[in-house]
Structures are given as structure tokens and as C-alpha cells.
Scaffold this motif. Structure first.
Motif, mmCIF file in Angstrom:
data_model
loop_
_atom_site.group_PDB
_atom_site.id
_atom_site.type_symbol
_atom_site.label_atom_id
_atom_site.label_comp_id
_atom_site.label_asym_id
_atom_site.label_seq_id
_atom_site.Cartn_x
_atom_site.Cartn_y
_atom_site.Cartn_z
ATOM 1 N N VAL A 128 0.836 -1.205 0.000
ATOM 2 C CA VAL A 128 0.000 0.000 0.000
ATOM 3 C C VAL A 128 0.869 1.252 0.000
ATOM 4 O O VAL A 128 0.589 2.219 -0.715
ATOM 5 C CB VAL A 128 -0.951 -0.016 1.226
ATOM 6 C CG1 VAL A 128 -1.729 1.284 1.323
ATOM 7 C CG2 VAL A 128 -1.903 -1.198 1.147
ATOM 8 N N GLU A 129 1.947 1.241 0.781
ATOM 9 C CA GLU A 129 2.837 2.397 0.815
ATOM 10 C C GLU A 129 3.540 2.591 -0.521
ATOM 11 O O GLU A 129 3.778 3.723 -0.952
ATOM 12 C CB GLU A 129 3.845 2.249 1.942
ATOM 13 C CG GLU A 129 3.214 2.387 3.318
ATOM 14 C CD GLU A 129 4.148 1.999 4.440
ATOM 15 O OE1 GLU A 129 5.156 1.299 4.178
ATOM 16 O OE2 GLU A 129 3.862 2.382 5.584
ATOM 17 N N LEU A 174 3.415 5.969 -2.941
ATOM 18 C CA LEU A 174 4.564 6.602 -3.565
ATOM 19 C C LEU A 174 4.347 6.724 -5.073
ATOM 20 O O LEU A 174 4.656 7.756 -5.676
ATOM 21 C CB LEU A 174 5.846 5.813 -3.274
ATOM 22 C CG LEU A 174 7.120 6.378 -3.887
ATOM 23 C CD1 LEU A 174 7.387 7.781 -3.366
ATOM 24 C CD2 LEU A 174 8.292 5.459 -3.611
ATOM 25 N N GLY A 175 3.772 5.695 -5.661
ATOM 26 C CA GLY A 175 3.454 5.732 -7.090
ATOM 27 C C GLY A 175 2.468 6.837 -7.420
ATOM 28 O O GLY A 175 2.621 7.542 -8.422
ATOM 29 N N PHE A 176 1.440 7.004 -6.576
ATOM 30 C CA PHE A 176 0.462 8.073 -6.800
ATOM 31 C C PHE A 176 1.131 9.445 -6.724
ATOM 32 O O PHE A 176 0.866 10.328 -7.537
ATOM 33 C CB PHE A 176 -0.688 8.001 -5.791
ATOM 34 C CG PHE A 176 -1.650 6.884 -6.054
ATOM 35 C CD1 PHE A 176 -2.180 6.659 -7.317
ATOM 36 C CD2 PHE A 176 -2.049 6.041 -5.026
ATOM 37 C CE1 PHE A 176 -3.068 5.623 -7.555
ATOM 38 C CE2 PHE A 176 -2.937 5.007 -5.250
ATOM 39 C CZ PHE A 176 -3.446 4.802 -6.519
ATOM 40 N N LEU A 189 -4.656 8.600 3.151
ATOM 41 C CA LEU A 189 -4.327 9.328 4.388
ATOM 42 C C LEU A 189 -5.545 9.451 5.309
ATOM 43 O O LEU A 189 -5.416 9.325 6.530
ATOM 44 C CB LEU A 189 -3.793 10.717 4.054
ATOM 45 C CG LEU A 189 -2.426 10.771 3.387
ATOM 46 C CD1 LEU A 189 -2.060 12.210 3.053
ATOM 47 C CD2 LEU A 189 -1.370 10.125 4.281
ATOM 48 N N ALA A 190 -6.715 9.693 4.733
ATOM 49 C CA ALA A 190 -7.923 9.811 5.538
ATOM 50 C C ALA A 190 -8.238 8.481 6.247
ATOM 51 O O ALA A 190 -8.718 8.472 7.371
ATOM 52 C CB ALA A 190 -9.099 10.232 4.665
ATOM 53 N N GLY A 191 -7.948 7.366 5.578
ATOM 54 C CA GLY A 191 -8.189 6.064 6.180
ATOM 55 C C GLY A 191 -7.265 5.762 7.351
ATOM 56 O O GLY A 191 -7.576 4.934 8.196
ATOM 57 N N LYS A 192 -6.158 6.445 7.445
ATOM 58 C CA LYS A 192 -5.217 6.233 8.534
ATOM 59 C C LYS A 192 -5.529 7.092 9.761
ATOM 60 O O LYS A 192 -4.917 6.927 10.808
ATOM 61 C CB LYS A 192 -3.791 6.525 8.059
ATOM 62 C CG LYS A 192 -3.364 5.548 6.962
ATOM 63 C CD LYS A 192 -1.906 5.545 6.697
ATOM 64 C CE LYS A 192 -1.064 4.942 7.744
ATOM 65 N NZ LYS A 192 -0.934 3.531 7.867
#
Length: 91
Positions: free
Chosen positions: A8-9, A13-15, A85-88
Motif C-alpha cells: 500500500v505504501e 509513492l506511485g500516486f 491518508l484519511a483512512g489512517k
């Protein structure tokens, strides 16, 4: 012991790299093309004494600008990263 990034990380980074690439492409490629096209259009409008109203001269060349696609893809990449980020967040 080395800690490796999760899948996921790596996607995040790809995004972010994609967003940077789309914005850079828009800045260095599509913006100069758009400005040149706009200058040519204004020259033609002045020569033909047209263009005082909205939409008087809209040719097929206007559709050749793909800068808006780069903006849309950049927005999509940032939206995916924001969703991550919102999910974290712990509320």
C-alpha cells in the motif's frame, strides 16, 4: 533488521510520483502549447476582425490541447493519496 515498505505504501509513492510527473508534463509541455495556440488564435481573430464575442472562432485546433487530461490524472492521483491518508486517521 531492514523494514520494507508495504504494498500500500508503494502504491502511495506511485500516486505521488505520478502526480509530480503529470504536473511537470503540464508545466513543460502543455502550457507552452496552449499559449502558442492562444496567440495564433488571437492573431487570426485580429486579421479577420472577429472574436469580440464569446465563441466566435472555435476551431478543431482547440480540441488538440490535452493539458486538461494531465490535470485530471493529477487530481485523481492526489485523490487516491488523500483517501489513503484519511483512512489512517483515528477519530
Amino acid at each position: 533488521m531492514e523494514k520494507s515498505s508495504s504494498t500500500v505504501e508503494k502504491y502511495q509513492l506511485g500516486f505521488l510520483v505520478s502526480t509530480f510527473a503529470f504536473n511537470l508534463t503540464n508545466l513543460l509541455v502543455f502550457t507552452p502549447m496552449t499559449i502558442d495556440m492562444m496567440k495564433q488564435r488571437h492573431k487570426v481573430e485580429r486579421q479577420n476582425n472577429i472574436g469580440d464575442g464569446v465563441g466566435k472562432l472555435v476551431g478543431p485546433r482547440i480540441r488538440t490541447n490535452h493539458g486538461s487530461h494531465a490535470n485530471i490524472f493529477s487530481f485523481g492521483s492526489l485523490a487516491m493519496h488523500s483517501w489513503y491518508l484519511a483512512g489512517k486517521m483515528n477519530l
